[in-house]
Motif scaffolding. Structure first.
Motif, PDB file in Angstrom:
ATOM      1  N   GLY A 162      45.086  39.592  30.959  1.00 25.79           N
ATOM      2  CA  GLY A 162      44.701  40.144  32.254  1.00 25.79           C
ATOM      3  C   GLY A 162      45.481  39.538  33.412  1.00 25.79           C
ATOM      4  O   GLY A 162      45.648  40.163  34.453  1.00 25.79           O
ATOM      5  N   GLN A 163      45.949  38.306  33.236  1.00 20.37           N
ATOM      6  CA  GLN A 163      46.701  37.656  34.302  1.00 20.37           C
ATOM      7  C   GLN A 163      48.009  38.387  34.575  1.00 20.37           C
ATOM      8  O   GLN A 163      48.361  38.667  35.710  1.00 20.37           O
ATOM      9  N   GLU A 178      48.672  41.413  33.670  1.00 17.35           N
ATOM     10  CA  GLU A 178      48.327  42.765  34.109  1.00 17.35           C
ATOM     11  C   GLU A 178      48.051  42.799  35.607  1.00 17.35           C
ATOM     12  O   GLU A 178      48.535  43.675  36.325  1.00 17.35           O
ATOM     13  N   ALA A 179      47.264  41.803  36.067  1.00 18.88           N
ATOM     14  CA  ALA A 179      46.942  41.770  37.491  1.00 18.88           C
ATOM     15  C   ALA A 179      48.212  41.590  38.311  1.00 18.88           C
ATOM     16  O   ALA A 179      48.411  42.261  39.324  1.00 18.88           O
ATOM     17  N   ALA A 180      49.090  40.698  37.835  1.00 21.68           N
ATOM     18  CA  ALA A 180      50.334  40.456  38.572  1.00 21.68           C
ATOM     19  C   ALA A 180      51.187  41.724  38.612  1.00 21.68           C
ATOM     20  O   ALA A 180      51.731  42.097  39.651  1.00 21.68           O
ATOM     21  N   ARG A 181      51.267  42.419  37.487  1.00 26.97           N
ATOM     22  CA  ARG A 181      52.072  43.646  37.427  1.00 26.97           C
ATOM     23  C   ARG A 181      51.445  44.718  38.317  1.00 26.97           C
ATOM     24  O   ARG A 181      52.147  45.457  38.995  1.00 26.97           O
ATOM     25  N   ALA A 182      50.109  44.814  38.278  1.00 27.54           N
ATOM     26  CA  ALA A 182      49.440  45.832  39.083  1.00 27.54           C
ATOM     27  C   ALA A 182      49.669  45.584  40.575  1.00 27.54           C
ATOM     28  O   ALA A 182      49.669  46.511  41.370  1.00 27.54           O
ATOM     29  N   ASN A 200      48.804  53.459  37.288  1.00 27.74           N
ATOM     30  CA  ASN A 200      49.786  52.464  37.742  1.00 27.74           C
ATOM     31  C   ASN A 200      50.596  51.896  36.579  1.00 27.74           C
ATOM     32  O   ASN A 200      51.136  50.800  36.660  1.00 27.74           O
ATOM     33  N   LEU A 246      49.937  50.580  33.725  1.00 29.76           N
ATOM     34  CA  LEU A 246      49.585  49.485  32.830  1.00 29.76           C
ATOM     35  C   LEU A 246      49.539  50.036  31.418  1.00 29.76           C
ATOM     36  O   LEU A 246      49.681  49.311  30.440  1.00 29.76           O
ATOM     37  N   ARG A 304      53.391  51.069  41.973  1.00 26.86           N
ATOM     38  CA  ARG A 304      52.472  49.923  41.942  1.00 26.86           C
ATOM     39  C   ARG A 304      52.256  49.328  43.323  1.00 26.86           C
ATOM     40  O   ARG A 304      51.176  48.849  43.639  1.00 26.86           O
ATOM     41  N   PHE A 362      39.886  44.863  38.672  1.00 22.20           N
ATOM     42  CA  PHE A 362      39.568  44.848  37.245  1.00 22.20           C
ATOM     43  C   PHE A 362      38.122  44.445  36.984  1.00 22.20           C
ATOM     44  O   PHE A 362      37.491  43.784  37.815  1.00 22.20           O
ATOM     45  N   ASN A 390      40.326  39.023  37.122  1.00 18.55           N
ATOM     46  CA  ASN A 390      41.712  38.592  36.907  1.00 18.55           C
ATOM     47  C   ASN A 390      42.324  37.918  38.120  1.00 18.55           C
ATOM     48  O   ASN A 390      43.494  38.119  38.421  1.00 18.55           O
ATOM     49  N   PHE A 392      43.920  34.603  39.898  1.00 17.87           N
ATOM     50  CA  PHE A 392      44.772  33.575  39.317  1.00 17.87           C
ATOM     51  C   PHE A 392      44.057  32.227  39.453  1.00 17.87           C
ATOM     52  O   PHE A 392      43.951  31.693  40.556  1.00 17.87           O
ATOM     53  N   ARG A 442      42.557  40.832  47.641  1.00 21.41           N
ATOM     54  CA  ARG A 442      43.910  40.606  47.141  1.00 21.41           C
ATOM     55  C   ARG A 442      44.659  41.927  46.993  1.00 21.41           C
ATOM     56  O   ARG A 442      45.829  42.045  47.368  1.00 21.41           O
TER      57      ARG A 442
END
Lengths: 372, 258
Positions: A266-267, A269-273, B65, B67, B93, B100, B104, B106, B166
């Motif tokens: 998910g990390q 994925e979140a960065a890519r999103a 997007n 994924l 994107r 999510f 998610n 960081f 975010r």
């Protein structure tokens, strides 16, 4: 036994909550010392065994402390059944600096000081960053320049004359420092979905891990000169360093790969999103988390590598252990090998234990972030 | 929730819809997760997608997007077609924010950095500006006082609000929500839903996968019901809840509302 006692205050607490809350949690009763030592069969057994062990170590205490010769200018007074610490005192410059010219030994001493200063500056994580990395680059350059000399009136000293603790420290720091980026590359390569980098990474890691370090040192010091084109030569110390670096890289790579596997998908994925490009996401999001997760095994590898530098003595590099061995073979003294090895062992212990303590502190900091 | 900040007023309805999904098919191996899905979302429209688990609703919005990759049909976001072109994918994107189920965030970065760093990495925003915008949006989701903490020190509801901030920091034209309240304790669902309602009131284009039917009734312009990879029913909330046309929708609503 103590349980019914404890229940009454709880019952009164319900009637007088404010007063009870001010009291805080009930104090824990201290266990009496005799109960700790002989409370049950296991405790009693362990106590007896520990006592026996202490008794068995008494002769060592006698040898190392009571009968030891602490200082003498006369080697003949040593060897009467006690340790000869006077020898270590007499030879300490040789053990620490090897055959480095005596008049110039302030230079390796300065190098050790520089290493200590840089390590101290690097301890708090808030100092980490590009500037610290640059500072390390400059410091390492300065250390090597100091050791070599040949400028500003400093006489040139060939690496063949380098020795002792500075060599140990330089080998350890440089092999870990240069091995780390290679390790990260190998770890990422091994997890890549593209076959070529994955295959190359697996090949390098498994080949190096499949070889003993001693073998790798022989290959680099004996075979590498044969393989290089004529007229090329790499300094013996440099070749040794190359072997240690690639060895450290292979082991670190597997540790880091373990960390990468522990970072949830998910990390990324979140960065890519969020539109962060893949490499920046790896560098800023995935890698820091992966490395935080593997601080204990990274420490382990670092400590092992510090000690592995002592193996370079088999290819004739004059590290601290070789220096101590050579010092002990001086015929004037009654072969004080135990004392030399114990001294060198103590220096290694200081370095490794310091790394261990630091890593433990670092781990605690990471955990503070997770829950409070 | 009242917010005086109309940060993201959507672009005036252009010729192309915000999201265009046309005859999209997707397989996992031999299992078809999406079959012939059509959905057009106008700018400023709020869509709620519901359906039983495994019906393909998360997969659908994850295709928007990229994924997940769709294998047939076409998807276009703000007129940009999703092809294999990396440039197009990055462009899409940047314009689409996603929240999510499991937040998610960081975990190694502070709340402020969670919101500021992505702007710096994705768009090269200078740190100062990125932090200013981050603080502005953290205030908007009413969590600015936690900016110096780390995600692990926040409750689930707070973390999800940070995740929304975010995403908003990237100034998206479309927001996707993938079961944003499913991983939350019941008492935290409300604070997250309120944040989403306020976002909707500001005119954000939203696609929300959720089982919160109260939210759907209150906010959605259209409710989409999916089953077995197909859109079974798509209607305004009143019609959807009060007079569903399909038997499958009726039984689903019956199960989750009673």
């Amino acid at each position: 036994m103590s349980r019914p006692k404890g229940e009454f205050p709880i019952m009164t607490m319900t009637t007088a909550i404010p007063a009870a809350a001010a009291d805080g949690p009930p104090k824990r009763r201290r266990t009496p010392i005799l109960q700790i030592l002989f409370g049950d069969l296991l405790a009693a057994g362990l106590t007896v065994m520990t006592g026996a062990l202490v008794l068995a170590l008494l002769p060592a205490l006698r040898w190392g402390v009571l009968d030891a010769v602490w200082s003498t200018a006369d080697p003949g007074r040593c060897g009467a059944g006690g340790a000869c610490w006077a020898f270590v005192a007499a030879k300490i410059r040789f053990i620490l600096f090897g055959v480095y010219p005596a008049d110039e030994q302030w230079r390796p001493l300065a190098v050790i000081g520089l290493v200590l200063a840089m390590v101290l500056v690097s301890l708090p994580p808030r100092h980490w960053g590009r500037r610290l990395l640059t500072a390390w680059g400059v410091a390492i350059g300065a250390m090597l320049a100091l050791m070599w000399g040949g400028f500003a009136g400093l006489p040139f000293v060939s690496t063949a004359n380098w020795g002792g603790l500075p060599v140990t420290l330089l080998l350890a720091i440089l092999s870990l420092g240069m091995g780390f980026p290679i390790a990260v590359t190998l770890a990422l390569g091994r997890r890549s979905k593209v076959p070529v980098p994955r295959f190359l990474s697996v090949l390098v890691i498994e080949t190096i891990r499949g070889m003993p370090l001693v073998g790798l040192l022989f290959i680099s010091s004996i075979m590498m000169p044969l393989l290089l084109p004529a007229g090329w030569s790499v300094d013996k110390l440099g070749r040794t360093l190359a072997a240690l670096t690639i060895f450290a890289a292979a082991y670190l790579a597997e540790v880091i790969r373990g960390g990468l596997q522990g970072v949830p998908g998910g990390q990324m994925e979140a960065a890519r999103a969020l539109g962060i490009p893949v490499w920046k996401a790896v560098w800023h999001v995935v890698l820091p988390q992966a490395i935080q997760k593997v601080i204990p095994p990274l420490t382990n590898t670092a400590i092992v590598m510090v000690k592995n530098t002592s193996l370079v003595l088999i290819v004739g590099v004059f590290d601290m252990l070789s220096a101590a061995r050579t010092a002990a073979s001086d015929p004037v003294w009654p072969a004080p090998y135990s004392e030399s090895y114990l001294f060198v062992g103590a220096v290694y212990f200081l370095i490794c234990f310091a790394i261990s303590l630091y890593a433990r502190w670092l781990e605690g900091r990471v955990q503070d972030k997770d829950l409070r | 929730m009242t917010s005086p900040m109309p940060v993201h007023s959507p672009a005036p309805a252009a010729a192309s819809p915000a999201i265009l999904i046309e005859a999209v098919d997707k397989w996992y191996g031999t299992f078809q997760v999406l079959s012939k899905v059509d959905l057009t979302v106008a700018a400023g429209e709020r869509i709620v997608v519901c359906g039983p688990s495994g019906s393909g609703k998360s997969t659908l919005i994850r295709c928007i997007n990229r994924l997940e990759e769709h294998q047939a049909g076409r998807i276009a976001v703000n007129g940009v077609e999703l092809t294999d072109s990396v440039r197009n994918i990055d462009a899409v994107r940047r314009g689409v924010g996603m929240v999510f189920q499991h937040f998610n965030l960081f975990p190694h970065l502070s709340i402020l950095d969670n919101c500021a760093l992505p702007q710096m990495l994705a768009r090269g925003t200078p740190r100062r500006e990125a932090e200013d915008r981050a603080m502005h949006l953290l205030r908007r989701v009413r969590i600015a006082e936690q900016a110096a903490k780390f995600p692990g020190q926040l409750s689930g509801g707070q973390q999800q609000r940070v995740a929304i901030a975010r995403a908003l920091c990237m100034e998206p034209q479309v927001m996707l929500f993938d079961e944003p309240t499913s991983a939350l304790d019941p008492e935290m669902v409300k604070e997250v839903l309120e944040t989403m309602v306020s976002l909707a009131e500001d005119g954000m284009t939203m696609i929300v996968v959720t089982h919160e039917m109260g939210f759907a009734r209150r906010v959605a312009d259209r409710v989409v019901f999916m089953d077995a990879g197909r859109i079974v029913e798509c209607a305004g909330p009143d019609e959807f809840f009060d007079a569903p046309r399909h038997e499958r929708t009726r039984s689903f609503l019956h199960q989750i509302l009673h």
